[in-house]
Design a protein around this motif. Structure first.
Motif, mmCIF file in Angstrom:
data_model
loop_
_atom_site.group_PDB
_atom_site.id
_atom_site.type_symbol
_atom_site.label_atom_id
_atom_site.label_comp_id
_atom_site.label_asym_id
_atom_site.label_seq_id
_atom_site.Cartn_x
_atom_site.Cartn_y
_atom_site.Cartn_z
ATOM 1 N N GLY A 159 18.150 -4.432 -14.895
ATOM 2 C CA GLY A 159 17.904 -5.360 -13.798
ATOM 3 C C GLY A 159 17.779 -4.711 -12.437
ATOM 4 O O GLY A 159 17.616 -5.418 -11.439
ATOM 5 N N GLN A 160 17.873 -3.400 -12.336
ATOM 6 C CA GLN A 160 17.685 -2.753 -11.045
ATOM 7 C C GLN A 160 16.947 -1.424 -11.215
ATOM 8 O O GLN A 160 16.916 -0.857 -12.303
ATOM 9 N N MET A 161 16.367 -0.990 -10.147
ATOM 10 C CA MET A 161 15.627 0.251 -10.177
ATOM 11 C C MET A 161 16.583 1.423 -9.979
ATOM 12 O O MET A 161 17.369 1.453 -9.032
ATOM 13 N N MET A 162 16.522 2.392 -10.912
ATOM 14 C CA MET A 162 17.416 3.542 -10.864
ATOM 15 C C MET A 162 16.623 4.797 -10.513
ATOM 16 O O MET A 162 15.486 4.979 -10.933
ATOM 17 N N VAL A 163 17.263 5.670 -9.754
ATOM 18 C CA VAL A 163 16.663 6.929 -9.351
ATOM 19 C C VAL A 163 17.347 8.065 -10.105
ATOM 20 O O VAL A 163 18.574 8.153 -10.146
ATOM 21 N N THR A 164 16.536 8.929 -10.714
ATOM 22 C CA THR A 164 17.037 10.129 -11.381
ATOM 23 C C THR A 164 16.289 11.333 -10.820
ATOM 24 O O THR A 164 15.061 11.286 -10.675
ATOM 25 N N ILE A 165 17.001 12.385 -10.496
ATOM 26 C CA ILE A 165 16.371 13.600 -9.991
ATOM 27 C C ILE A 165 16.178 14.561 -11.159
ATOM 28 O O ILE A 165 17.149 14.953 -11.823
ATOM 29 N N LEU A 166 14.926 14.908 -11.426
ATOM 30 C CA LEU A 166 14.583 15.779 -12.543
ATOM 31 C C LEU A 166 14.193 17.166 -12.036
ATOM 32 O O LEU A 166 13.648 17.311 -10.938
ATOM 33 N N ASP A 167 14.468 18.186 -12.847
ATOM 34 C CA ASP A 167 14.076 19.543 -12.487
ATOM 35 C C ASP A 167 12.578 19.763 -12.649
ATOM 36 O O ASP A 167 12.012 20.676 -12.047
ATOM 37 N N ARG A 168 11.946 18.944 -13.480
ATOM 38 C CA ARG A 168 10.496 18.986 -13.616
ATOM 39 C C ARG A 168 10.001 17.579 -13.953
ATOM 40 O O ARG A 168 10.738 16.772 -14.536
ATOM 41 N N PRO A 169 8.782 17.227 -13.579
ATOM 42 C CA PRO A 169 8.288 15.876 -13.828
ATOM 43 C C PRO A 169 8.250 15.535 -15.311
ATOM 44 O O PRO A 169 7.992 16.397 -16.153
ATOM 45 N N GLN A 170 8.483 14.277 -15.613
ATOM 46 C CA GLN A 170 8.345 13.787 -16.985
ATOM 47 C C GLN A 170 6.912 13.348 -17.251
ATOM 48 O O GLN A 170 6.410 13.482 -18.364
ATOM 49 N N ALA A 171 6.252 12.840 -16.224
ATOM 50 C CA ALA A 171 4.897 12.312 -16.381
ATOM 51 C C ALA A 171 3.899 13.424 -16.667
ATOM 52 O O ALA A 171 3.940 14.493 -16.045
ATOM 53 N N ARG A 172 3.003 13.153 -17.584
ATOM 54 C CA ARG A 172 1.960 14.126 -17.919
ATOM 55 C C ARG A 172 0.838 14.103 -16.889
ATOM 56 O O ARG A 172 0.266 15.143 -16.568
ATOM 57 N N TYR A 173 0.547 12.933 -16.345
ATOM 58 C CA TYR A 173 -0.596 12.786 -15.452
ATOM 59 C C TYR A 173 -0.118 12.702 -14.002
ATOM 60 O O TYR A 173 0.753 11.913 -13.663
ATOM 61 N N HIS A 174 -0.733 13.536 -13.157
ATOM 62 C CA HIS A 174 -0.328 13.648 -11.766
ATOM 63 C C HIS A 174 -1.450 13.179 -10.843
ATOM 64 O O HIS A 174 -2.607 13.583 -10.982
ATOM 65 N N TYR A 175 -1.072 12.333 -9.911
ATOM 66 C CA TYR A 175 -1.975 11.816 -8.876
ATOM 67 C C TYR A 175 -1.797 12.715 -7.656
ATOM 68 O O TYR A 175 -0.743 12.721 -7.028
ATOM 69 N N LYS A 176 -2.834 13.512 -7.318
ATOM 70 C CA LYS A 176 -2.684 14.568 -6.322
ATOM 71 C C LYS A 176 -3.826 14.556 -5.312
ATOM 72 O O LYS A 176 -4.864 13.929 -5.537
ATOM 73 N N LEU A 177 -3.612 15.281 -4.218
ATOM 74 C CA LEU A 177 -4.687 15.510 -3.259
ATOM 75 C C LEU A 177 -5.712 16.469 -3.862
ATOM 76 O O LEU A 177 -5.376 17.296 -4.715
ATOM 77 N N LEU A 178 -6.949 16.366 -3.404
ATOM 78 C CA LEU A 178 -7.963 17.322 -3.850
ATOM 79 C C LEU A 178 -7.590 18.744 -3.453
ATOM 80 O O LEU A 178 -7.908 19.701 -4.162
ATOM 81 N N ASP A 179 -6.905 18.871 -2.318
ATOM 82 C CA ASP A 179 -6.522 20.188 -1.808
ATOM 83 C C ASP A 179 -5.228 20.027 -1.020
ATOM 84 O O ASP A 179 -5.065 19.025 -0.313
ATOM 85 N N PRO A 180 -4.302 20.970 -1.123
ATOM 86 C CA PRO A 180 -3.038 20.852 -0.380
ATOM 87 C C PRO A 180 -3.226 20.739 1.128
ATOM 88 O O PRO A 180 -2.332 20.260 1.832
ATOM 89 N N ARG A 181 -4.382 21.184 1.634
ATOM 90 C CA ARG A 181 -4.630 21.106 3.082
ATOM 91 C C ARG A 181 -4.989 19.685 3.531
ATOM 92 O O ARG A 181 -5.189 19.436 4.717
ATOM 93 N N HIS A 182 -5.109 18.743 2.617
ATOM 94 C CA HIS A 182 -5.520 17.361 2.891
ATOM 95 C C HIS A 182 -7.024 17.302 3.207
ATOM 96 O O HIS A 182 -7.789 16.737 2.445
ATOM 97 N N GLU A 183 -7.423 17.836 4.367
ATOM 98 C CA GLU A 183 -8.843 17.854 4.716
ATOM 99 C C GLU A 183 -9.385 19.272 4.550
ATOM 100 O O GLU A 183 -8.785 20.224 5.035
ATOM 101 N N ILE A 184 -10.522 19.379 3.886
ATOM 102 C CA ILE A 184 -11.115 20.682 3.596
ATOM 103 C C ILE A 184 -12.365 20.850 4.454
ATOM 104 O O ILE A 184 -13.332 20.094 4.312
ATOM 105 N N PRO A 185 -12.403 21.812 5.370
ATOM 106 C CA PRO A 185 -13.617 22.029 6.164
ATOM 107 C C PRO A 185 -14.784 22.452 5.268
ATOM 108 O O PRO A 185 -14.640 23.338 4.433
#
Length: 245
Positions: free
Chosen positions: A140-166
């Motif tokens: 009945g409530q949302m729980m937070v767990t801190i993991l040493d590595r992600p459990q999810a296989r699929y990652h939603y990420k930026l195209l580039d760590p710089r955010h905007e690429i010249p």
């Protein structure tokens, strides 16, 4: 060329006019007088003057044309869709907090209630140290767990760590992608481009805050039950919530 790729304003044209007049008075006319006894004076003045006078127009044409060409690659592209129980979000990475584990803090409840409506079982924020802040409803409530590595296989990420690429003068590329962390395959992307004004307009537009054009391209029809009339974040097109048994 698509007129929507142009940004030159009447004030910018006026600035170019003033610039051209100054070039004529300060450089070209004195040069012409200096060479008045030379039969090559017209050629010399033209060779010097044409690049100087054409430069502000050429800059705008260059930016507008390359922006139009870049925008052909803009939009949401889905390589394949997958059913998932959850995903990891790496678009904004966080520092690890020692006191986060346990029931979700009250101030985050609205965000997570919105997440639950999306139909995923869990959600993860990627941490800067390679771990993950795992959120999942329990009892009945949302729980937070801190993991040493992600459990999810699929990652939603930026195209580039710089955010905007010249990608060229006053042009930038940005966007997001879905990456299969097991194979490093990109299974979906949302690419956008932005252009800033050329020098003539940048001289005055800088006093009124950011001014730019953005092309985001098109998006495919999203999976049911999402409304096909709306545009969604990339993960909604690619990561389909797995139905519970």
């Amino acid at each position: 060329m698509n007129s929507h790729s142009w940004m030159l304003t009447p004030i910018g044209i006026g600035i170019i006019g003033i610039y051209s007049a100054l070039i004529g008075v300060v450089i070209l006319w004195p040069l012409y007088r200096l060479l008045r006894n030379s039969r090559w004076k017209r050629w010399v003045v033209s060779i010097v003057g044409f690049p100087l006078l054409a430069a502000p127009w050429a800059e705008e044409v260059w930016i507008a044309w390359h922006f139009k060409e870049a925008c052909k690659d803009a939009g949401v592209k889905v390589v394949r869709r997958v059913e998932v129980e959850g995903y990891a979000n790496g678009t904004s990475q966080y520092e690890r907090q020692s006191n986060e584990a346990g029931p979700l803090f009250k101030e985050d409840q609205s965000r997570q209630l919105d997440f639950e409506k999306q139909g995923y079982r869990f959600y993860e924020d990627l941490l800067k140290d390679g771990g993950a802040r795992h959120l999942e409803r329990e009892g009945g409530q949302m729980m937070v767990t801190i993991l040493d590595r992600p459990q999810a296989r699929y990652h939603y990420k930026l195209l580039d760590p710089r955010h905007e690429i010249p990608i060229g003068r006053r042009l930038e590329k940005f966007g997001r992608q879905i990456v299969d962390s097991e194979t490093n395959e990109i299974i979906g992307s949302d690419t956008q481009f932005k252009r800033y004004p050329s020098t003539a307009d940048a001289l005055w537009l800088q006093f009124f805050g950011p001014s730019l054009l953005i092309c985001e391209g098109s998006a495919p029809k999203p999976p049911a039950p999402l409304s096909p009339e709306l545009r969604y974040s990339l993960y909604r097109y690619v990561l389909i919530p797995k139905k519970s048994n």
